[in-house]
Design a protein around this motif. Structure first.
Motif, PDB file in Angstrom:
ATOM      1  N   THR A  37       0.837  -1.198   0.000  1.00 25.31           N
ATOM      2  CA  THR A  37       0.000   0.000   0.000  1.00 25.31           C
ATOM      3  C   THR A  37       0.869   1.244   0.000  1.00 25.31           C
ATOM      4  O   THR A  37       1.967   1.265   0.561  1.00 25.31           O
ATOM      5  CB  THR A  37      -0.937   0.029   1.219  1.00 25.31           C
ATOM      6  OG1 THR A  37      -0.142  -0.078   2.414  1.00 25.31           O
ATOM      7  CG2 THR A  37      -1.908  -1.135   1.189  1.00 25.31           C
ATOM      8  N   GLN A  38       0.359   2.270  -0.645  1.00 25.54           N
ATOM      9  CA  GLN A  38       1.040   3.560  -0.698  1.00 25.54           C
ATOM     10  C   GLN A  38       0.111   4.600  -0.104  1.00 25.54           C
ATOM     11  O   GLN A  38      -1.106   4.544  -0.305  1.00 25.54           O
ATOM     12  CB  GLN A  38       1.438   3.895  -2.137  1.00 25.54           C
ATOM     13  CG  GLN A  38       2.454   2.891  -2.683  1.00 25.54           C
ATOM     14  CD  GLN A  38       2.935   3.220  -4.080  1.00 25.54           C
ATOM     15  OE1 GLN A  38       2.925   2.368  -4.954  1.00 25.54           O
ATOM     16  NE2 GLN A  38       3.377   4.449  -4.302  1.00 25.54           N
ATOM     17  N   SER A  39       0.684   5.553   0.603  1.00 24.40           N
ATOM     18  CA  SER A  39      -0.106   6.437   1.454  1.00 24.40           C
ATOM     19  C   SER A  39      -1.103   7.294   0.695  1.00 24.40           C
ATOM     20  O   SER A  39      -2.170   7.611   1.209  1.00 24.40           O
ATOM     21  CB  SER A  39       0.821   7.323   2.282  1.00 24.40           C
ATOM     22  OG  SER A  39       1.776   7.945   1.446  1.00 24.40           O
ATOM     23  N   SER A  40      -0.782   7.681  -0.528  1.00 23.01           N
ATOM     24  CA  SER A  40      -1.692   8.533  -1.294  1.00 23.01           C
ATOM     25  C   SER A  40      -1.750   8.063  -2.735  1.00 23.01           C
ATOM     26  O   SER A  40      -0.753   7.587  -3.269  1.00 23.01           O
ATOM     27  CB  SER A  40      -1.220   9.993  -1.283  1.00 23.01           C
ATOM     28  OG  SER A  40      -1.013  10.463   0.024  1.00 23.01           O
ATOM     29  N   GLU A  48       4.998   7.299   1.379  1.00 22.14           N
ATOM     30  CA  GLU A  48       5.103   6.149   2.269  1.00 22.14           C
ATOM     31  C   GLU A  48       4.641   4.875   1.579  1.00 22.14           C
ATOM     32  O   GLU A  48       3.680   4.882   0.804  1.00 22.14           O
ATOM     33  CB  GLU A  48       4.246   6.367   3.519  1.00 22.14           C
ATOM     34  CG  GLU A  48       4.534   7.651   4.273  1.00 22.14           C
ATOM     35  CD  GLU A  48       5.838   7.592   5.035  1.00 22.14           C
ATOM     36  OE1 GLU A  48       6.372   8.664   5.368  1.00 22.14           O
ATOM     37  OE2 GLU A  48       6.330   6.470   5.289  1.00 22.14           O
ATOM     38  N   CYS A  49       5.304   3.785   1.891  1.00 23.30           N
ATOM     39  CA  CYS A  49       4.966   2.481   1.330  1.00 23.30           C
ATOM     40  C   CYS A  49       5.026   1.446   2.450  1.00 23.30           C
ATOM     41  O   CYS A  49       5.995   1.420   3.225  1.00 23.30           O
ATOM     42  CB  CYS A  49       5.959   2.119   0.232  1.00 23.30           C
ATOM     43  SG  CYS A  49       5.757   0.465  -0.451  1.00 23.30           S
ATOM     44  N   VAL A  50       3.993   0.606   2.513  1.00 26.22           N
ATOM     45  CA  VAL A  50       3.940  -0.438   3.535  1.00 26.22           C
ATOM     46  C   VAL A  50       3.588  -1.762   2.881  1.00 26.22           C
ATOM     47  O   VAL A  50       2.675  -1.822   2.057  1.00 26.22           O
ATOM     48  CB  VAL A  50       2.885  -0.102   4.620  1.00 26.22           C
ATOM     49  CG1 VAL A  50       2.789  -1.237   5.633  1.00 26.22           C
ATOM     50  CG2 VAL A  50       3.216   1.208   5.311  1.00 26.22           C
ATOM     51  N   ARG A  97       8.073  -0.934   6.196  1.00 24.47           N
ATOM     52  CA  ARG A  97       7.841   0.431   5.727  1.00 24.47           C
ATOM     53  C   ARG A  97       9.072   1.001   5.027  1.00 24.47           C
ATOM     54  O   ARG A  97      10.184   0.933   5.555  1.00 24.47           O
ATOM     55  CB  ARG A  97       7.460   1.318   6.910  1.00 24.47           C
ATOM     56  CG  ARG A  97       7.021   2.725   6.546  1.00 24.47           C
ATOM     57  CD  ARG A  97       6.636   3.486   7.818  1.00 24.47           C
ATOM     58  NE  ARG A  97       5.499   2.879   8.489  1.00 24.47           N
ATOM     59  CZ  ARG A  97       4.232   3.189   8.247  1.00 24.47           C
ATOM     60  NH1 ARG A  97       3.928   4.125   7.354  1.00 24.47           N
ATOM     61  NH2 ARG A  97       3.273   2.592   8.908  1.00 24.47           N
ATOM     62  N   SER A 103      10.140   4.560   2.986  1.00 26.79           N
ATOM     63  CA  SER A 103       9.698   5.915   2.649  1.00 26.79           C
ATOM     64  C   SER A 103      10.625   6.548   1.628  1.00 26.79           C
ATOM     65  O   SER A 103      11.847   6.397   1.706  1.00 26.79           O
ATOM     66  CB  SER A 103       9.693   6.786   3.915  1.00 26.79           C
ATOM     67  OG  SER A 103       8.859   6.217   4.901  1.00 26.79           O
ATOM     68  N   THR A 108       1.587   6.386  -6.564  1.00 23.97           N
ATOM     69  CA  THR A 108       1.221   7.746  -6.147  1.00 23.97           C
ATOM     70  C   THR A 108       1.542   8.679  -7.295  1.00 23.97           C
ATOM     71  O   THR A 108       2.689   8.753  -7.732  1.00 23.97           O
ATOM     72  CB  THR A 108       2.010   8.186  -4.900  1.00 23.97           C
ATOM     73  OG1 THR A 108       1.664   7.359  -3.795  1.00 23.97           O
ATOM     74  CG2 THR A 108       1.711   9.643  -4.568  1.00 23.97           C
TER      75      THR A 108
END
Lengths: 115, 112
Positions: B5-8, B22-24, B73, B75, B107
């Protein structure tokens, strides 16, 4: 260093016709080879990969690719395409034999399926 | 199923701003990667990390830095955003060298 050349930026094909997307690579060391697909507004999804062994590799959605070491090619084929195959296709290589480095991608081929 | 998942999905920033992407990943993968994707250029590797707190430059690291304080995580940091950093940024993770990379949705960053 390695490089990847995708010879066609766009390939228009009629529905139910066969298709071949071409990929050539250059590397001074052995490589692993991959094809990824990107549907509109999505991330990349693996279609298939070649690590070793049989040079004919079968992937998802009816795609296959053949590794040809002498011609340094890894062309992607499908015998009969569908509208849903419309997407961007990327060929990629990575160094084999260890190392955690990333993939080197080609510039992509846009497959356009015409009804 | 592996999930990255990427934050935006979309981000708009101004020139000179500090930007964090951010990447998780949820599969305990060792290796993580940041790429940027531009039309006609394909994907190009910015940075990668093969373990926590470890990082290596990719093909186009200039203007970027990364941080990996936890395994899940990774970043990407744009220290001072510029208009030529307007692009699609894709994060990926991988269990090891024999395994495929799993990509996040991306993103799309616009720098004005």
């Amino acid at each position: 260093a390695q490089s990847v050349t995708q010879l066609d930026s766009q390939v228009p094909v009629f529905e139910e016709a066969p298709v071949e997307l071409r990929c050539n690579y250059s590397s001074s060391v052995s490589v692993y080879l991959f094809w990824y697909v990107q549907y509109p507004n999505q991330g990349l999804q693996l279609l298939l990969k070649y690590l070793s062994g049989s040079t004919l590799v079968k992937g998802i959605n009816g795609f296959e690719a053949e590794f040809n070491k002498s011609q340094t090619s890894f062309h992607l084929r499908k015998p009969s395409v569908h509208i849903s195959d419309t997407a961007e296709y990327f060929c990629a290589v990575s160094r084999s034999g260890g190392g955690a480095d990333g993939l080197t991608f080609g510039k992509g081929t846009h497959l356009i399926i015409q009804p | 199923d592996v999930k990255v998942t990427q934050s935006s999905r979309y981000l708009v920033k101004r020139t000179g701003e500090k930007v964090f992407l951010e990447c998780v990943q949820d599969m305990d993968h060792e290796n993580m990667f940041w790429y940027r994707q531009d039309p006609g250029l394909g994907l190009r590797l910015i940075y990668f990390s093969y373990d926590v707190k470890m990082k290596e430059k990719g093909d186009i690291p200039e203007g970027y830095s990364v941080s990996r304080e936890k395994k899940e995580r990774f970043s990407l940091i744009l220290e001072s955003a510029s208009t030529n950093q307007t692009s699609m940024y894709l994060c990926a993770s991988r269990e090891g060298v024999l395994y495929e990379q799993f990509f996040g949705p991306g993103t799309r960053l616009t720098v004005l």
